[in-house]
Design a protein around this motif. Structure first.
Motif, mmCIF file in Angstrom:
data_model
loop_
_atom_site.group_PDB
_atom_site.id
_atom_site.type_symbol
_atom_site.label_atom_id
_atom_site.label_comp_id
_atom_site.label_asym_id
_atom_site.label_seq_id
_atom_site.Cartn_x
_atom_site.Cartn_y
_atom_site.Cartn_z
ATOM 1 N N MET B 1 -8.567 21.256 -1.603
ATOM 2 C CA MET B 1 -8.884 20.780 -3.065
ATOM 3 C C MET B 1 -9.728 19.456 -2.949
ATOM 4 S SD MET B 1 -6.214 19.139 -5.812
ATOM 5 C CE MET B 1 -5.562 17.929 -4.769
ATOM 6 N N LYS B 2 -10.889 19.427 -3.694
ATOM 7 C CA LYS B 2 -11.938 18.433 -3.475
ATOM 8 C C LYS B 2 -11.488 17.286 -4.722
ATOM 9 C CE LYS B 2 -16.738 17.652 -3.355
ATOM 10 N NZ LYS B 2 -17.402 17.365 -4.630
ATOM 11 N N LEU B 3 -11.204 16.137 -3.790
ATOM 12 C CA LEU B 3 -10.908 14.903 -4.768
ATOM 13 C C LEU B 3 -12.171 14.369 -5.525
ATOM 14 C CD1 LEU B 3 -8.245 13.475 -2.589
ATOM 15 C CD2 LEU B 3 -7.841 14.679 -4.593
ATOM 16 N N THR B 4 -11.922 13.999 -6.803
ATOM 17 C CA THR B 4 -12.908 13.280 -7.531
ATOM 18 C C THR B 4 -12.294 12.115 -8.231
ATOM 19 O OG1 THR B 4 -12.593 14.444 -9.628
ATOM 20 C CG2 THR B 4 -14.248 15.339 -8.022
ATOM 21 N N TRP B 5 -12.699 11.203 -8.973
ATOM 22 C CA TRP B 5 -12.102 9.983 -9.253
ATOM 23 C C TRP B 5 -11.219 10.453 -10.389
ATOM 24 C CZ3 TRP B 5 -12.925 8.565 -14.305
ATOM 25 C CH2 TRP B 5 -13.852 9.004 -15.043
ATOM 26 N N ARG B 6 -11.533 11.613 -11.019
ATOM 27 C CA ARG B 6 -10.607 12.066 -12.161
ATOM 28 C C ARG B 6 -9.026 12.465 -11.788
ATOM 29 N NH1 ARG B 6 -12.841 13.290 -16.856
ATOM 30 N NH2 ARG B 6 -15.521 13.276 -17.093
ATOM 31 N N HIS B 7 -9.139 12.473 -10.349
ATOM 32 C CA HIS B 7 -7.906 12.710 -9.880
ATOM 33 C C HIS B 7 -6.846 11.308 -9.670
ATOM 34 C CE1 HIS B 7 -9.573 16.447 -8.073
ATOM 35 N NE2 HIS B 7 -8.044 16.893 -8.303
ATOM 36 N N ALA B 8 -5.587 11.452 -10.192
ATOM 37 C CA ALA B 8 -4.901 10.493 -10.330
ATOM 38 C C ALA B 8 -4.546 9.788 -9.180
ATOM 39 C CB ALA B 8 -3.482 10.811 -10.794
ATOM 40 N N GLN B 9 -4.767 10.196 -7.998
ATOM 41 C CA GLN B 9 -4.169 9.914 -6.694
ATOM 42 C C GLN B 9 -5.648 9.062 -6.163
ATOM 43 O OE1 GLN B 9 -3.754 12.544 -3.365
ATOM 44 N NE2 GLN B 9 -3.678 14.136 -4.778
ATOM 45 N N VAL B 10 -6.855 9.231 -6.735
ATOM 46 C CA VAL B 10 -8.005 8.593 -6.469
ATOM 47 C C VAL B 10 -8.042 7.507 -7.357
ATOM 48 C CG1 VAL B 10 -10.438 8.528 -6.072
ATOM 49 C CG2 VAL B 10 -9.039 10.608 -5.510
ATOM 50 N N PHE B 11 -7.816 7.843 -8.727
ATOM 51 C CA PHE B 11 -8.149 6.927 -9.770
ATOM 52 C C PHE B 11 -7.268 5.566 -9.828
ATOM 53 C CE2 PHE B 11 -7.373 5.385 -14.180
ATOM 54 C CZ PHE B 11 -8.669 5.028 -14.490
ATOM 55 N N PHE B 12 -5.976 5.701 -9.572
ATOM 56 C CA PHE B 12 -4.968 4.572 -9.868
ATOM 57 C C PHE B 12 -5.260 3.771 -8.506
ATOM 58 C CE2 PHE B 12 -2.760 7.486 -12.823
ATOM 59 C CZ PHE B 12 -2.920 6.427 -13.887
ATOM 60 N N PRO B 13 -5.329 4.328 -7.248
ATOM 61 C CA PRO B 13 -5.515 3.466 -6.245
ATOM 62 C C PRO B 13 -6.910 2.451 -6.397
ATOM 63 C CG PRO B 13 -4.924 5.394 -5.268
ATOM 64 C CD PRO B 13 -5.327 5.469 -6.561
ATOM 65 N N LEU B 14 -8.072 3.202 -6.760
ATOM 66 C CA LEU B 14 -9.120 2.278 -7.143
ATOM 67 C C LEU B 14 -8.949 1.427 -8.376
ATOM 68 C CD1 LEU B 14 -11.904 5.130 -7.071
ATOM 69 C CD2 LEU B 14 -11.312 3.583 -5.269
ATOM 70 N N LEU B 15 -8.292 1.734 -9.176
ATOM 71 C CA LEU B 15 -8.001 0.756 -10.520
ATOM 72 C C LEU B 15 -7.122 -0.474 -9.755
ATOM 73 C CD1 LEU B 15 -8.300 0.684 -13.426
ATOM 74 C CD2 LEU B 15 -5.855 1.497 -13.526
ATOM 75 N N GLY B 16 -6.169 -0.198 -9.118
ATOM 76 C CA GLY B 16 -5.163 -1.012 -8.507
ATOM 77 C C GLY B 16 -6.089 -1.925 -7.776
ATOM 78 N N GLY B 17 -6.889 -1.575 -6.887
ATOM 79 C CA GLY B 17 -7.602 -2.088 -5.714
ATOM 80 C C GLY B 17 -8.539 -3.048 -6.526
ATOM 81 N N GLY B 18 -9.319 -2.517 -7.718
ATOM 82 C CA GLY B 18 -10.369 -3.379 -8.472
ATOM 83 C C GLY B 18 -9.781 -4.363 -9.179
ATOM 84 N N LEU B 19 -8.522 -4.184 -9.806
ATOM 85 C CA LEU B 19 -7.714 -5.235 -10.434
ATOM 86 C C LEU B 19 -7.396 -6.328 -9.572
ATOM 87 C CD1 LEU B 19 -5.458 -3.177 -13.141
ATOM 88 C CD2 LEU B 19 -7.633 -4.777 -13.362
ATOM 89 N N SER B 20 -6.819 -5.875 -8.392
ATOM 90 C CA SER B 20 -6.134 -6.912 -7.484
ATOM 91 C C SER B 20 -7.335 -7.769 -6.896
ATOM 92 C CB SER B 20 -5.351 -6.320 -6.456
ATOM 93 O OG SER B 20 -6.133 -5.546 -5.588
ATOM 94 N N ALA B 21 -8.443 -7.377 -6.635
ATOM 95 C CA ALA B 21 -9.723 -7.902 -6.233
ATOM 96 C C ALA B 21 -10.301 -8.757 -7.271
ATOM 97 C CB ALA B 21 -11.134 -7.014 -6.002
ATOM 98 N N LEU B 22 -10.382 -8.406 -8.542
ATOM 99 C CA LEU B 22 -10.674 -9.284 -9.596
ATOM 100 C C LEU B 22 -9.672 -10.607 -9.657
ATOM 101 C CD1 LEU B 22 -11.714 -7.222 -12.790
ATOM 102 C CD2 LEU B 22 -13.290 -8.939 -11.449
ATOM 103 N N VAL B 23 -8.363 -10.130 -9.760
ATOM 104 C CA VAL B 23 -7.306 -11.398 -9.756
ATOM 105 C C VAL B 23 -7.357 -12.176 -8.799
ATOM 106 C CG1 VAL B 23 -4.705 -11.881 -9.573
ATOM 107 C CG2 VAL B 23 -5.718 -10.007 -11.137
ATOM 108 N N LEU B 24 -7.645 -11.435 -7.523
ATOM 109 C CA LEU B 24 -7.845 -12.580 -6.161
ATOM 110 C C LEU B 24 -9.022 -13.412 -6.191
ATOM 111 C CD1 LEU B 24 -6.340 -10.098 -3.747
ATOM 112 C CD2 LEU B 24 -5.359 -12.350 -4.281
ATOM 113 N N LEU B 25 -9.847 -12.865 -6.810
ATOM 114 C CA LEU B 25 -11.268 -13.533 -6.871
ATOM 115 C C LEU B 25 -11.181 -14.758 -7.986
ATOM 116 C CD1 LEU B 25 -14.406 -13.234 -6.046
ATOM 117 C CD2 LEU B 25 -14.896 -12.470 -8.281
ATOM 118 N N ALA B 26 -10.623 -14.469 -9.092
ATOM 119 C CA ALA B 26 -10.194 -15.610 -9.880
ATOM 120 C C ALA B 26 -9.470 -16.653 -9.519
ATOM 121 C CB ALA B 26 -9.850 -14.871 -11.007
ATOM 122 N N LEU B 27 -8.138 -16.291 -8.840
ATOM 123 C CA LEU B 27 -7.374 -17.147 -8.236
ATOM 124 C C LEU B 27 -7.988 -17.826 -7.255
ATOM 125 C CD1 LEU B 27 -3.941 -15.446 -8.201
ATOM 126 C CD2 LEU B 27 -4.504 -17.348 -9.661
ATOM 127 N N GLY B 28 -8.718 -17.320 -6.364
ATOM 128 C CA GLY B 28 -9.293 -18.002 -5.026
ATOM 129 C C GLY B 28 -10.418 -19.096 -5.538
#
Lengths: 53, 449
Positions: B1-28
């Protein structure tokens, strides 16, 4: 034994079969005899039938 | 199975990583800003403390007697007393440097100082020509013509180093945390969603013939466990209704069998008595139609049974089954003057349901003989592979158009020429072939010459 006799004995029909069933079965029988190491052979008699030897 | 960002197992980690990067950037950024501000306030406080103390030293010594050593000693003493960092000082009178501590660089001349001299009492950050940064506070000392300006300087290089280190640490931790969050989410979502592919794989294998299959009991997200249960309930319902349908077909066929047999027997008997050609012709038609009907009923029974429980398999010699099938179409072959040639084949034993397999081959042969031109030959070849056996039945008939080759295996599908040539056919013959072959884990297909 003629092919017709063989056919009649086996399937109760006198007419010439439309398939090579007998040939297939005979060759199968030959192979089995050979594998069993039997001295008996089945010979084809052209135009007539088969003979045991 | 070819994974694209539409797959939940790709989308959610990316979303989580992006959000945590934003939050950490702001807090930092916030932490960094607060830190630097606090440090600056501290520095200014120290500058002020030192400047006041030095001012009183200068007042006491008098400007004229002021020596560089006195200034140096005063700074040293106060730094020691108040736990201050390293500071420099110089005194400026009428645009000229009066005294300076030894560690003020030679390059720091009057012109340079006057260039950036801040207003008195207001700390400022300045940069010298050499690029050295200082925090500077200027206060006035003395009275009247004795007035001078005391400059207290604090080199900022050590502080800048600390700030830089802090920024690096914050960015580094931010990166690491983002990576960790992304990775953890990827693993977790992969684990949680793993049952989906299991369920999909099972669902794909389920067809009308193996409704007994169930989706595996999954140990993933609760939602998926629930989904698997719902699917299994659905399958159970389907299986029951399929079984009921099959039972209906079997029962109906059973009920029809006897009357049709009676019709056939009666027609045969009447045919023996009848003399009038017209009556004989009618009886012949009845007999043929009834025979076709009997055949159809038999097919129906076989199909209904084939779909039910998988029949018991026994070792069966392929050749025996083929010969038996051959014999069963012998009368038809004679009638149509079609010869059947079975190529010699290797010994081969299959785990098979004998009756069904025999019927399947017989149906194939019957089909081939029916549509062969008179006097032509039907060839049967079998090749034994490692895991599979391929049986080929080749006739010289008109063939089946490519578009119809899949359709003819469906139940009750009959092509126009066949309906015309054999009106009594049931359209079940090839359906049975496929049913049987698939039940044995095989495939059946039609190819042109």
């Amino acid at each position: 034994m003629s092919r017709e006799d063989l056919f009649e004995q086996a399937w109760g029909e006198r007419e010439q079969p439309m398939s090579n069933t007998i040939e297939v079965l005979v060759s199968r029988l030959r192979r089995k005899l050979r594998e069993a190491g039997s001295a008996v052979t089945i010979e084809a008699v052209k135009g007539l039938g088969y003979r045991l030897r | 199975m070819k994974l694209t960002w539409r797959h939940a197992q790709v989308f959610f980690p990316l979303l989580g990583g992006g959000l945590s990067a934003l939050v950490l950037l702001a807090l930092g950024s916030l932490a960094y800003a607060v830190f630097t501000q606090r440090v600056q306030a501290d520095v200014d406080e120290q500058l002020l403390t030192l400047a006041e103390a030095m001012a009183s030293v200068i007042e006491f010594e008098g400007l004229d007697q002021l020596q560089a050593a006195t200034l140096q000693e005063g700074i040293r003493l106060h730094q020691h007393t108040f736990h201050l960092a390293h500071h420099l000082a110089l005194v400026l009178r009428q645009g000229r440097i009066l005294v300076r501590t030894a560690d003020v660089p030679e390059t720091l001349g009057e012109a340079e100082v006057l260039r950036w001299l801040p207003p008195e009492g207001q700390p400022a950050t300045v940069e010298t020509k050499e690029g050295t940064e200082y925090r500077v506070l200027a206060v006035s000392v003395g009275q009247g013509s004795e007035r001078a300006t005391l400059l207290v300087l604090r080199p900022l290089l050590p502080l800048r180093r600390v700030e830089r280190l802090q920024a690096e640490v914050l960015v580094g931790f931010g990166f690491a945390a983002t990576l960790l969050v992304t990775l953890a989410l990827a693993l977790a979502s992969r684990r949680a969603l793993a049952p989906v592919s299991d369920i999909a794989a099972t669902a794909r294998r389920i067809s009308g013939e193996n409704l007994a299959l169930r989706v595996p009991r999954v140990s993933g997200a609760a939602e998926l466990t629930q989904l698997a249960e719902v699917i299994n309930e659905l399958l159970a319902t389907l299986e029951r209704s399929f079984a009921a349908q099959r039972q209906l077909a079997a029962d109906a066929a059973h009920e029809l069998k006897t009357p049709v047999a009676v019709i056939v027997a009666a027609a045969q008997e009447a045919l023996g008595e009848a003399r009038s050609p017209a009556v004989r012709q009618s009886l012949q038609a009845i007999l043929e139609a009834a025979s076709g009907l009997a055949q159809g009923i038999e097919d129906l029974v076989l199909l209904a049974r084939a779909g039910a429980a998988p029949a018991e398999r026994q070792p069966v010699a392929l050749e025996e089954v083929l010969v038996e099938a051959l014999m069963s179409v012998e009368p038809l072959a004679r009638q149509r003057q079609v010869r059947i040639h079975l190529a010699e084949l290797e010994d081969c034993e299959l785990a098979a349901e004998r009756t069904g397999l025999c019927r399947a081959f017989a149906n194939l042969l019957r089909n081939a003989v029916q549509y062969s031109p008179e006097g032509s030959e039907v060839e049967v070849t079998a090749s034994v592979g490692e895991e599979t056996v391929t049986v080929e039945v080749a006739d010289r008939g008109p063939g089946i158009p490519e578009a119809e080759r899949e359709r003819v295996f469906q139940r009750f599908v009959r092509l126009a020429p066949a309906r015309h040539a054999y009106p009594q056919g049931s359209g079940l013959g090839l359906a049975i072939v496929r049913e049987v072959v698939q039940a044995h884990g095989g495939q059946v297909s039609i190819h042109g010459r």
